[in-house]
Design a protein around this motif. Structure first.
Motif, PDB file in Angstrom:
ATOM      1  N   MET A 297       0.841  -1.179   0.000  1.00 52.35           N
ATOM      2  CA  MET A 297       0.000   0.000   0.000  1.00 52.35           C
ATOM      3  C   MET A 297       0.887   1.243   0.000  1.00 52.35           C
ATOM      4  SD  MET A 297      -3.146  -0.738   2.616  1.00 52.35           S
ATOM      5  CE  MET A 297      -2.484  -2.029   3.649  1.00 52.35           C
ATOM      6  N   LYS A 298       0.466   2.198  -0.810  1.00 55.06           N
ATOM      7  CA  LYS A 298       1.178   3.469  -0.883  1.00 55.06           C
ATOM      8  C   LYS A 298       0.155   4.568  -1.179  1.00 55.06           C
ATOM      9  CE  LYS A 298       2.428   2.847  -5.747  1.00 55.06           C
ATOM     10  NZ  LYS A 298       1.437   1.827  -5.964  1.00 55.06           N
ATOM     11  N   PRO A 299       0.511   5.830  -0.943  1.00 55.33           N
ATOM     12  CA  PRO A 299      -0.433   6.904  -1.240  1.00 55.33           C
ATOM     13  C   PRO A 299      -0.957   6.815  -2.671  1.00 55.33           C
ATOM     14  CG  PRO A 299       1.392   7.751   0.023  1.00 55.33           C
ATOM     15  CD  PRO A 299       1.743   6.326  -0.339  1.00 55.33           C
ATOM     16  N   GLY A 300      -2.262   6.979  -2.792  1.00 58.14           N
ATOM     17  CA  GLY A 300      -2.933   6.892  -4.085  1.00 58.14           C
ATOM     18  C   GLY A 300      -3.569   5.538  -4.332  1.00 58.14           C
ATOM     19  N   ASP A 301      -3.132   4.496  -3.619  1.00 58.21           N
ATOM     20  CA  ASP A 301      -3.715   3.158  -3.794  1.00 58.21           C
ATOM     21  C   ASP A 301      -5.122   3.106  -3.227  1.00 58.21           C
ATOM     22  OD1 ASP A 301      -1.365   2.268  -4.915  1.00 58.21           O
ATOM     23  OD2 ASP A 301      -0.820   0.946  -3.254  1.00 58.21           O
ATOM     24  N   LYS A 302      -5.985   2.353  -3.902  1.00 60.06           N
ATOM     25  CA  LYS A 302      -7.341   2.095  -3.428  1.00 60.06           C
ATOM     26  C   LYS A 302      -7.306   0.865  -2.530  1.00 60.06           C
ATOM     27  CE  LYS A 302      -9.540   5.244  -5.843  1.00 60.06           C
ATOM     28  NZ  LYS A 302     -10.315   6.302  -5.227  1.00 60.06           N
ATOM     29  N   VAL A 303      -8.037   0.926  -1.415  1.00 61.96           N
ATOM     30  CA  VAL A 303      -8.109  -0.185  -0.473  1.00 61.96           C
ATOM     31  C   VAL A 303      -9.555  -0.411  -0.047  1.00 61.96           C
ATOM     32  CG1 VAL A 303      -5.752   0.089   0.417  1.00 61.96           C
ATOM     33  CG2 VAL A 303      -7.621   1.355   1.486  1.00 61.96           C
ATOM     34  N   ILE A 304      -9.812  -1.617   0.458  1.00 60.87           N
ATOM     35  CA  ILE A 304     -11.124  -1.985   1.000  1.00 60.87           C
ATOM     36  C   ILE A 304     -10.968  -2.195   2.497  1.00 60.87           C
ATOM     37  CG2 ILE A 304     -12.909  -3.789   1.040  1.00 60.87           C
ATOM     38  CD1 ILE A 304     -13.046  -2.351  -1.535  1.00 60.87           C
ATOM     39  N   CYS A 305     -11.879  -1.637   3.275  1.00 65.76           N
ATOM     40  CA  CYS A 305     -11.862  -1.853   4.719  1.00 65.76           C
ATOM     41  C   CYS A 305     -12.375  -3.269   5.007  1.00 65.76           C
ATOM     42  CB  CYS A 305     -12.752  -0.834   5.423  1.00 65.76           C
ATOM     43  SG  CYS A 305     -12.913  -1.109   7.195  1.00 65.76           S
ATOM     44  N   ILE A 306     -11.604  -4.033   5.778  1.00 64.63           N
ATOM     45  CA  ILE A 306     -12.019  -5.393   6.141  1.00 64.63           C
ATOM     46  C   ILE A 306     -12.323  -5.516   7.631  1.00 64.63           C
ATOM     47  CG2 ILE A 306     -10.789  -6.484   4.224  1.00 64.63           C
ATOM     48  CD1 ILE A 306      -8.621  -7.257   6.346  1.00 64.63           C
ATOM     49  N   ASN A 307     -12.094  -4.440   8.396  1.00 61.04           N
ATOM     50  CA  ASN A 307     -12.347  -4.492   9.831  1.00 61.04           C
ATOM     51  C   ASN A 307     -12.721  -3.095  10.313  1.00 61.04           C
ATOM     52  OD1 ASN A 307     -12.369  -4.722  12.589  1.00 61.04           O
ATOM     53  ND2 ASN A 307     -10.263  -5.408  12.786  1.00 61.04           N
ATOM     54  N   ASP A 308     -14.006  -2.899  10.602  1.00 62.41           N
ATOM     55  CA  ASP A 308     -14.457  -1.597  11.099  1.00 62.41           C
ATOM     56  C   ASP A 308     -14.840  -1.643  12.574  1.00 62.41           C
ATOM     57  OD1 ASP A 308     -16.825  -3.016  10.972  1.00 62.41           O
ATOM     58  OD2 ASP A 308     -17.894  -1.550   9.742  1.00 62.41           O
ATOM     59  N   GLU A 309     -14.456  -2.723  13.263  1.00 63.83           N
ATOM     60  CA  GLU A 309     -14.803  -2.863  14.680  1.00 63.83           C
ATOM     61  C   GLU A 309     -13.691  -2.289  15.561  1.00 63.83           C
ATOM     62  OE1 GLU A 309     -15.855  -6.871  15.571  1.00 63.83           O
ATOM     63  OE2 GLU A 309     -17.242  -6.994  13.884  1.00 63.83           O
ATOM     64  N   PHE A 310     -14.094  -1.603  16.616  1.00 55.15           N
ATOM     65  CA  PHE A 310     -13.163  -1.012  17.569  1.00 55.15           C
ATOM     66  C   PHE A 310     -13.489  -1.532  18.963  1.00 55.15           C
ATOM     67  CE2 PHE A 310     -12.766   1.668  13.939  1.00 55.15           C
ATOM     68  CZ  PHE A 310     -11.446   2.092  13.960  1.00 55.15           C
ATOM     69  N   PRO A 311     -12.510  -1.502  19.859  1.00 56.37           N
ATOM     70  CA  PRO A 311     -12.751  -2.009  21.212  1.00 56.37           C
ATOM     71  C   PRO A 311     -13.876  -1.258  21.915  1.00 56.37           C
ATOM     72  CG  PRO A 311     -10.422  -1.506  20.871  1.00 56.37           C
ATOM     73  CD  PRO A 311     -11.167  -0.998  19.681  1.00 56.37           C
ATOM     74  N   TYR A 312     -14.474  -1.920  22.875  1.00 54.14           N
ATOM     75  CA  TYR A 312     -15.533  -1.312  23.680  1.00 54.14           C
ATOM     76  C   TYR A 312     -15.033   0.004  24.273  1.00 54.14           C
ATOM     77  CZ  TYR A 312     -18.897  -0.513  27.368  1.00 54.14           C
ATOM     78  OH  TYR A 312     -19.835   0.057  28.173  1.00 54.14           O
ATOM     79  N   GLY A 313     -15.852   1.021  24.203  1.00 53.10           N
ATOM     80  CA  GLY A 313     -15.488   2.304  24.761  1.00 53.10           C
ATOM     81  C   GLY A 313     -14.919   3.288  23.750  1.00 53.10           C
ATOM     82  N   VAL A 314     -14.531   2.782  22.580  1.00 56.23           N
ATOM     83  CA  VAL A 314     -14.035   3.669  21.524  1.00 56.23           C
ATOM     84  C   VAL A 314     -15.235   4.077  20.680  1.00 56.23           C
ATOM     85  CG1 VAL A 314     -12.556   3.852  19.490  1.00 56.23           C
ATOM     86  CG2 VAL A 314     -11.771   2.579  21.493  1.00 56.23           C
ATOM     87  N   GLY A 315     -15.416   5.361  20.527  1.00 56.40           N
ATOM     88  CA  GLY A 315     -16.569   5.864  19.785  1.00 56.40           C
ATOM     89  C   GLY A 315     -16.485   5.563  18.302  1.00 56.40           C
ATOM     90  N   PRO A 316     -17.534   5.917  17.549  1.00 55.10           N
ATOM     91  CA  PRO A 316     -17.551   5.684  16.105  1.00 55.10           C
ATOM     92  C   PRO A 316     -16.345   6.321  15.427  1.00 55.10           C
ATOM     93  CG  PRO A 316     -19.661   6.546  16.863  1.00 55.10           C
ATOM     94  CD  PRO A 316     -18.708   6.635  18.019  1.00 55.10           C
ATOM     95  N   GLN A 317     -15.760   5.587  14.503  1.00 46.24           N
ATOM     96  CA  GLN A 317     -14.562   6.072  13.816  1.00 46.24           C
ATOM     97  C   GLN A 317     -14.809   6.379  12.344  1.00 46.24           C
ATOM     98  OE1 GLN A 317     -11.549   6.605  15.560  1.00 46.24           O
ATOM     99  NE2 GLN A 317     -13.013   6.356  17.208  1.00 46.24           N
ATOM    100  N   GLY A 318     -16.002   6.060  11.843  1.00 42.11           N
ATOM    101  CA  GLY A 318     -16.343   6.396  10.463  1.00 42.11           C
ATOM    102  C   GLY A 318     -16.024   5.332   9.433  1.00 42.11           C
TER     103      GLY A 318
END
Length: 89
Positions: free
Chosen positions: A1-22
């Motif tokens: 991965m480098k700047p300009g590369d397209k990526v897909i998010c495979i993990n949008d989960e955050f630990p309990y207590g961490v607010g929404p990250q978008g």
């Protein structure tokens, strides 16, 4: 991965207590920055910042636009183009 590369998010989960990250699993993003990041609590990790999503000020005041862990993403793989073979008559 480098700047300009397209990526897909495979993990949008955050630990309990961490607010929404978008982040949205399955959504496509563009890498704006990639590099090693040292976080006082989470330690060192390879991080990425995204063109489409800026995190703003970290609630714990560690930094602005805290990088996401790079392992939350996978590169977008373009399908191979089909070559059309011309048949001589």
């Amino acid at each position: 991965m480098k700047p300009g590369d397209k990526v897909i998010c495979i993990n949008d989960e955050f630990p309990y207590g961490v607010g929404p990250q978008g982040l949205v699993a399955g959504a496509e993003y563009t890498i704006a920055w990639r590099g090693k990041w040292n976080h006082p609590i989470d330690g060192s990790y390879m991080g990425v910042r995204l063109v489409e999503l800026q995190r703003g000020e970290d609630p714990a005041a560690y930094c602005d636009d805290l990088p996401f862990r790079a392992d939350r993403f996978r590169p977008v793989v373009s399908p191979k183009s089909e070559k059309v073979l011309e048949v001589a008559e």
